[in-house]
Design an enzyme around this catalytic site. Structure first.
Site, PDB file in Angstrom:
ATOM      1  N   PRO A 156     -62.048 -44.863 -20.199  1.00  0.00           N
ATOM      2  CA  PRO A 156     -62.081 -45.556 -21.479  1.00  0.00           C
ATOM      3  C   PRO A 156     -63.178 -45.092 -22.447  1.00  0.00           C
ATOM      4  O   PRO A 156     -64.294 -44.780 -22.040  1.00  0.00           O
ATOM      5  CB  PRO A 156     -62.294 -47.024 -21.104  1.00  0.00           C
ATOM      6  CG  PRO A 156     -62.708 -47.034 -19.691  1.00  0.00           C
ATOM      7  CD  PRO A 156     -62.166 -45.781 -19.063  1.00  0.00           C
ATOM      8  N   ASN A 157     -62.778 -45.044 -23.702  1.00  0.00           N
ATOM      9  CA  ASN A 157     -63.657 -44.732 -24.845  1.00  0.00           C
ATOM     10  C   ASN A 157     -64.037 -43.260 -24.946  1.00  0.00           C
ATOM     11  O   ASN A 157     -64.688 -42.855 -25.916  1.00  0.00           O
ATOM     12  CB  ASN A 157     -64.919 -45.610 -24.841  1.00  0.00           C
ATOM     13  CG  ASN A 157     -64.565 -47.081 -24.910  1.00  0.00           C
ATOM     14  OD1 ASN A 157     -63.833 -47.492 -25.812  1.00  0.00           O
ATOM     15  ND2 ASN A 157     -65.020 -47.874 -23.959  1.00  0.00           N
ATOM     16  N   ARG A 170     -68.343 -42.270 -31.131  1.00  0.00           N
ATOM     17  CA  ARG A 170     -69.147 -43.304 -30.476  1.00  0.00           C
ATOM     18  C   ARG A 170     -70.542 -42.766 -30.106  1.00  0.00           C
ATOM     19  O   ARG A 170     -70.682 -41.624 -29.658  1.00  0.00           O
ATOM     20  CB  ARG A 170     -68.441 -43.824 -29.209  1.00  0.00           C
ATOM     21  CG  ARG A 170     -68.442 -42.815 -28.073  1.00  0.00           C
ATOM     22  CD  ARG A 170     -67.657 -43.251 -26.850  1.00  0.00           C
ATOM     23  NE  ARG A 170     -68.301 -44.290 -26.086  1.00  0.00           N
ATOM     24  CZ  ARG A 170     -68.349 -44.295 -24.731  1.00  0.00           C
ATOM     25  NH1 ARG A 170     -67.818 -43.314 -24.032  1.00  0.00           N
ATOM     26  NH2 ARG A 170     -68.921 -45.286 -24.097  1.00  0.00           N
ATOM     27  N   ASN A 188     -64.296 -38.586 -14.928  1.00  0.00           N
ATOM     28  CA  ASN A 188     -65.348 -39.376 -15.561  1.00  0.00           C
ATOM     29  C   ASN A 188     -64.722 -40.757 -15.771  1.00  0.00           C
ATOM     30  O   ASN A 188     -63.980 -40.963 -16.733  1.00  0.00           O
ATOM     31  CB  ASN A 188     -65.777 -38.770 -16.896  1.00  0.00           C
ATOM     32  CG  ASN A 188     -66.897 -39.564 -17.542  1.00  0.00           C
ATOM     33  OD1 ASN A 188     -67.180 -40.691 -17.114  1.00  0.00           O
ATOM     34  ND2 ASN A 188     -67.522 -39.013 -18.569  1.00  0.00           N
ATOM     35  N   ALA A 224     -66.944 -46.460 -18.132  1.00  0.00           N
ATOM     36  CA  ALA A 224     -67.513 -47.748 -17.703  1.00  0.00           C
ATOM     37  C   ALA A 224     -66.924 -48.231 -16.375  1.00  0.00           C
ATOM     38  O   ALA A 224     -67.578 -48.975 -15.629  1.00  0.00           O
ATOM     39  CB  ALA A 224     -67.313 -48.795 -18.795  1.00  0.00           C
ATOM     40  N   GLU A 255     -67.309 -36.410  -9.582  1.00  0.00           N
ATOM     41  CA  GLU A 255     -67.527 -37.379 -10.667  1.00  0.00           C
ATOM     42  C   GLU A 255     -68.472 -36.755 -11.693  1.00  0.00           C
ATOM     43  O   GLU A 255     -69.485 -36.167 -11.331  1.00  0.00           O
ATOM     44  CB  GLU A 255     -68.149 -38.646 -10.072  1.00  0.00           C
ATOM     45  CG  GLU A 255     -68.416 -39.727 -11.107  1.00  0.00           C
ATOM     46  CD  GLU A 255     -68.886 -41.016 -10.456  1.00  0.00           C
ATOM     47  OE1 GLU A 255     -68.170 -41.561  -9.598  1.00  0.00           O
ATOM     48  OE2 GLU A 255     -69.993 -41.482 -10.807  1.00  0.00           O
ATOM     49  N   ARG A 292     -80.503 -44.910 -18.023  1.00  0.00           N
ATOM     50  CA  ARG A 292     -80.014 -45.836 -19.051  1.00  0.00           C
ATOM     51  C   ARG A 292     -80.133 -47.274 -18.548  1.00  0.00           C
ATOM     52  O   ARG A 292     -81.000 -47.578 -17.726  1.00  0.00           O
ATOM     53  CB  ARG A 292     -78.590 -45.440 -19.435  1.00  0.00           C
ATOM     54  CG  ARG A 292     -78.527 -44.014 -20.018  1.00  0.00           C
ATOM     55  CD  ARG A 292     -77.127 -43.630 -20.429  1.00  0.00           C
ATOM     56  NE  ARG A 292     -76.627 -44.524 -21.486  1.00  0.00           N
ATOM     57  CZ  ARG A 292     -75.336 -44.564 -21.842  1.00  0.00           C
ATOM     58  NH1 ARG A 292     -74.448 -43.772 -21.259  1.00  0.00           N
ATOM     59  NH2 ARG A 292     -74.937 -45.395 -22.794  1.00  0.00           N
TER      60      ARG A 292
END
Ligand code: DQA
Length: 146
Positions: free
Chosen positions: A9-10, A17, A74, A77, A98, A107
Site C-alpha cells: 500500500p501507498n 508521498r 515491500n 505498512a 523483504e 523511524r
C-alpha cells in the site's frame, strides 16, 4: 529465471508521498528501473502493486502455481502487522527478500517490528529505490547458490 516483485500500500504514490523519506522518483520510475535491471541480468521480473492485503495474498498464492523462482516484497505498512501476508509467504519454499526504501529501524517505534521478515531469507532497507536492484542481485545469488 523469473522473479516477482510485490509492492504494498501507498507505494503507488512514490514521488508524491513523504518525498523527504521516499524520494521524488515515482512508481513508474521504480518499475522501469526493475525492468532495466532484469534485462541487464538476463532474467524476467514481474511487478505487482496493490493497496489491498487480500490482493497481495492472492498474488503470493497464485505464484505457488506459477514458474516463479523468487519473490521480492515491500509489504509497506503491512510489514508491521500482517500475519496473513506472513503466512502466505510461508507457503513458499523459494527464496524471498523483504525490501524497505527507508531504514525502518531509524523511524517510529511501530516500524521497527517486521512480522514478515522472519519468513524471508533476507531484509534490505535504507537504500532507497536502489534497494530493489540490490535485492535482485541477492535473489540471483540465492537462486543459483553462488
Ligand atoms: C516502507 C516502510 C513502511 O514502514 C511504510 O509503511 C511504507 C514503506 C519502506 O519502503 O520504507 O509504506 O515499507
Amino acid at each position: 529465471m523469473k522473479i516477482l516483485v510485490i509492492n504494498g500500500p501507498n507505494l503507488n504514490f512514490l514521488g508524491i508521498r513523504e518525498k523527504n523519506i521516499y524520494g521524488s522518483r515515482d512508481y513508474a520510475a521504480l518499475v522501469e528501473m526493475i525492468e532495466q535491471k532484469a534485462k541487464e541480468m538476463g532474467i524476467e521480473a514481474e511487478t505487482f502493486q496493490s493497496n489491498s492485503e487480500g490482493a497481495i495474498i492472492d498474488r503470493i498464492q497464485r505464484a505457488y502455481f506459477e514458474d516463479i523462482d523468487g519473490i521480492i516484497i515491500n509489504p509497506a505498512a503491512y510489514t508491521h502487522y500482517s500475519y496473513a501476508i506472513r503466512d502466505a509467504l510461508a507457503i513458499h519454499s523459494i527464496p524471498k527478500i523483504e525490501v524497505h526504501i527507508s531504514n525502518i529501524h531509524e523511524r517510529e517505534e511501530f516500524r521497527r517490528i517486521s512480522v514478515t521478515a522472519p519468513v524471508c531469507n533476507k531484509q534490505i532497507m535504507g537504500h532507497g529505490l536502489e534497494g530493489y536492484l540490490m535485492a535482485m542481485e541477492e535473489m540471483v545469488k540465492l537462486c543459483t547458490g553462488k
